[in-house]
Design a protein around this motif. Structure first.
Motif, PDB file in Angstrom:
ATOM      1  N   ALA A  36       0.837  -1.195   0.000  1.00  0.00           N
ATOM      2  CA  ALA A  36       0.000   0.000   0.000  1.00  0.00           C
ATOM      3  C   ALA A  36       0.875   1.249   0.000  1.00  0.00           C
ATOM      4  CB  ALA A  36      -0.906  -0.005   1.222  1.00  0.00           C
ATOM      5  N   ALA A  37       0.310   2.364  -0.443  1.00  0.00           N
ATOM      6  CA  ALA A  37       1.006   3.647  -0.403  1.00  0.00           C
ATOM      7  C   ALA A  37       1.466   3.934   1.021  1.00  0.00           C
ATOM      8  CB  ALA A  37       0.084   4.757  -0.885  1.00  0.00           C
ATOM      9  N   GLY A  38       2.685   4.447   1.141  1.00  0.00           N
ATOM     10  CA  GLY A  38       3.228   4.749   2.451  1.00  0.00           C
ATOM     11  C   GLY A  38       4.116   3.655   2.989  1.00  0.00           C
ATOM     12  N   SER A  39       4.170   2.522   2.269  1.00  0.00           N
ATOM     13  CA  SER A  39       5.048   1.425   2.693  1.00  0.00           C
ATOM     14  C   SER A  39       5.729   0.750   1.510  1.00  0.00           C
ATOM     15  CB  SER A  39       4.259   0.383   3.489  1.00  0.00           C
ATOM     16  OG  SER A  39       3.247  -0.209   2.691  1.00  0.00           O
ATOM     17  N   GLU A  40       5.567   1.310   0.311  1.00  0.00           N
ATOM     18  CA  GLU A  40       6.078   0.660  -0.902  1.00  0.00           C
ATOM     19  C   GLU A  40       7.305   1.346  -1.482  1.00  0.00           C
ATOM     20  OE1 GLU A  40       4.201  -1.356  -4.874  1.00  0.00           O
ATOM     21  OE2 GLU A  40       3.319   0.524  -4.213  1.00  0.00           O
ATOM     22  N   VAL A  41       7.334   2.652  -1.501  1.00  0.00           N
ATOM     23  CA  VAL A  41       8.435   3.410  -2.118  1.00  0.00           C
ATOM     24  C   VAL A  41       9.118   4.258  -1.052  1.00  0.00           C
ATOM     25  CG1 VAL A  41       9.064   5.136  -3.843  1.00  0.00           C
ATOM     26  CG2 VAL A  41       7.290   3.449  -4.359  1.00  0.00           C
ATOM     27  N   PHE A  42      10.397   3.982  -0.837  1.00  0.00           N
ATOM     28  CA  PHE A  42      11.193   4.668   0.184  1.00  0.00           C
ATOM     29  C   PHE A  42      12.105   5.671  -0.511  1.00  0.00           C
ATOM     30  CE2 PHE A  42      14.538   4.954   3.451  1.00  0.00           C
ATOM     31  CZ  PHE A  42      13.765   5.076   4.594  1.00  0.00           C
ATOM     32  N   ALA A  43      12.126   6.897  -0.025  1.00  0.00           N
ATOM     33  CA  ALA A  43      12.874   7.989  -0.664  1.00  0.00           C
ATOM     34  C   ALA A  43      13.976   8.479   0.272  1.00  0.00           C
ATOM     35  CB  ALA A  43      11.927   9.135  -1.005  1.00  0.00           C
ATOM     36  N   VAL A  44      15.161   8.673  -0.309  1.00  0.00           N
ATOM     37  CA  VAL A  44      16.325   9.125   0.453  1.00  0.00           C
ATOM     38  C   VAL A  44      16.993  10.269  -0.300  1.00  0.00           C
ATOM     39  CG1 VAL A  44      18.466   8.416   1.589  1.00  0.00           C
ATOM     40  CG2 VAL A  44      16.663   6.734   1.172  1.00  0.00           C
ATOM     41  N   THR A  45      17.422  11.285   0.423  1.00  0.00           N
ATOM     42  CA  THR A  45      18.133  12.418  -0.176  1.00  0.00           C
ATOM     43  C   THR A  45      19.565  12.465   0.338  1.00  0.00           C
ATOM     44  OG1 THR A  45      16.126  13.755  -0.419  1.00  0.00           O
ATOM     45  CG2 THR A  45      18.215  14.944  -0.369  1.00  0.00           C
ATOM     46  N   TYR A  46      20.496  12.679  -0.584  1.00  0.00           N
ATOM     47  CA  TYR A  46      21.915  12.889  -0.270  1.00  0.00           C
ATOM     48  C   TYR A  46      22.308  14.259  -0.806  1.00  0.00           C
ATOM     49  CZ  TYR A  46      21.727   7.794   0.102  1.00  0.00           C
ATOM     50  OH  TYR A  46      21.378   6.507   0.421  1.00  0.00           O
ATOM     51  N   ASP A  47      23.022  15.026  -0.021  1.00  0.00           N
ATOM     52  CA  ASP A  47      23.361  16.393  -0.421  1.00  0.00           C
ATOM     53  C   ASP A  47      24.457  16.452  -1.467  1.00  0.00           C
ATOM     54  OD1 ASP A  47      21.440  17.420   1.279  1.00  0.00           O
ATOM     55  OD2 ASP A  47      22.837  17.684   2.938  1.00  0.00           O
ATOM     56  N   THR A  48      25.381  15.491  -1.478  1.00  0.00           N
ATOM     57  CA  THR A  48      26.487  15.469  -2.432  1.00  0.00           C
ATOM     58  C   THR A  48      26.724  14.040  -2.904  1.00  0.00           C
ATOM     59  OG1 THR A  48      28.239  15.041  -0.808  1.00  0.00           O
ATOM     60  CG2 THR A  48      27.589  17.357  -1.147  1.00  0.00           C
ATOM     61  N   PHE A  49      27.529  13.901  -3.942  1.00  0.00           N
ATOM     62  CA  PHE A  49      27.862  12.557  -4.415  1.00  0.00           C
ATOM     63  C   PHE A  49      28.712  11.809  -3.389  1.00  0.00           C
ATOM     64  CE2 PHE A  49      30.383   9.553  -7.054  1.00  0.00           C
ATOM     65  CZ  PHE A  49      29.327   8.746  -7.443  1.00  0.00           C
ATOM     66  N   ASP A  50      29.579  12.525  -2.685  1.00  0.00           N
ATOM     67  CA  ASP A  50      30.338  11.882  -1.605  1.00  0.00           C
ATOM     68  C   ASP A  50      29.403  11.320  -0.542  1.00  0.00           C
ATOM     69  OD1 ASP A  50      32.816  12.270  -2.734  1.00  0.00           O
ATOM     70  OD2 ASP A  50      33.259  14.102  -1.615  1.00  0.00           O
ATOM     71  N   ASP A  51      28.295  12.008  -0.299  1.00  0.00           N
ATOM     72  CA  ASP A  51      27.317  11.494   0.656  1.00  0.00           C
ATOM     73  C   ASP A  51      26.660  10.221   0.139  1.00  0.00           C
ATOM     74  OD1 ASP A  51      27.705  13.479   2.587  1.00  0.00           O
ATOM     75  OD2 ASP A  51      26.273  14.830   1.620  1.00  0.00           O
ATOM     76  N   VAL A  52      26.445  10.132  -1.179  1.00  0.00           N
ATOM     77  CA  VAL A  52      25.931   8.894  -1.765  1.00  0.00           C
ATOM     78  C   VAL A  52      26.901   7.750  -1.473  1.00  0.00           C
ATOM     79  CG1 VAL A  52      25.298   7.691  -3.889  1.00  0.00           C
ATOM     80  CG2 VAL A  52      24.678  10.105  -3.599  1.00  0.00           C
TER      81      VAL A  52
END
Length: 214
Positions: A36-52
């Protein structure tokens, strides 16, 4: 296959990464099983490529995006708006195989508040799947063979000049063809991003520890 990079046990069928404002990176991770929505797609943000590379996220959490059981995330690109590409799990004819959703802002993406959506005319061959979508002034669509192949026959690139061209599958005939990228048999393409350079993400087909999986 389980995505454990953030020590959050989120099963992953496909992940995609894009670069947006200020060269931040947005990673989407999708559950292997339909949820269901809210448990299927997890989103993550990284500020820089080094953070990735260091798995140093600045934000993370579930999106409200609900992917239908017959589709999977294929790619995410940013051209001033976020363009999410979904691909049918089964081979279909053009007009029913690749679905595009547009989100005006990242918050809209998290909240699944699309501004437009609909099927593209892109027709992916039965022996290939979408590996990623990036924008560098043009849209770059990456396809990967479902079976391991030699370099020059495994990864296919198509250039589409505008988003309307993505929808209508009007590819740039001068910038289409096989790449020499050779993906090892134990890995699959997880995403493609552009931040002034192209960043290609590969993921192990089997669950592994951090440092050997992505």
């Amino acid at each position: 296959m389980t995505f454990r990079l953030f020590q959050v046990l989120v099963p992953v069928l496909a992940c995609c990464i894009t670069s947006a404002q200020a060269s931040t990176f947005q990673l989407l991770v999708e559950s292997n099983d339909d949820r269901a929505a809210g448990s299927e797609v997890f989103a993550v943000t990284y500020d820089t490529f080094d953070d990735v590379l260091g798995a140093n996220f600045s934000s993370r959490g579930f999106s409200q995006i609900d992917v239908g059981p017959n589709f999977s995330i294929g790619g995410l690109a940013y051209d001033g708006q976020f363009r999410l590409m979904l691909e049918s799990n089964d081979d279909r004819e053009n007009g029913s195989e690749v679905f595009m959703a547009t989100y005006d802002t990242y918050n809209d993406l998290l909240n699944a508040d699309f501004s437009s959506r609909g099927f593209s005319q892109i027709n992916v061959g039965a022996q290939f799947s979408v590996g990623g979508l990036a924008y560098d002034g043009q849209f770059r669509l990456m396809l990967e063979s479902n079976d391991d192949r030699l370099a020059g026959s495994e990864v296919f690139m198509a250039t589409l000049d505008t988003f309307d061209d993505v929808l209508n599958f009007n590819f740039n005939s001068s910038a289409i063809g096989f790449s020499q990228i050779n993906v090892g048999p134990d890995f699959s393409i997880g995403g493609l991003a552009y931040d002034g350079q192209f960043r290609l993400m590969l993921e192990s087909n089997d669950d592994r520890l951090a440092g050997s999986e992505v």
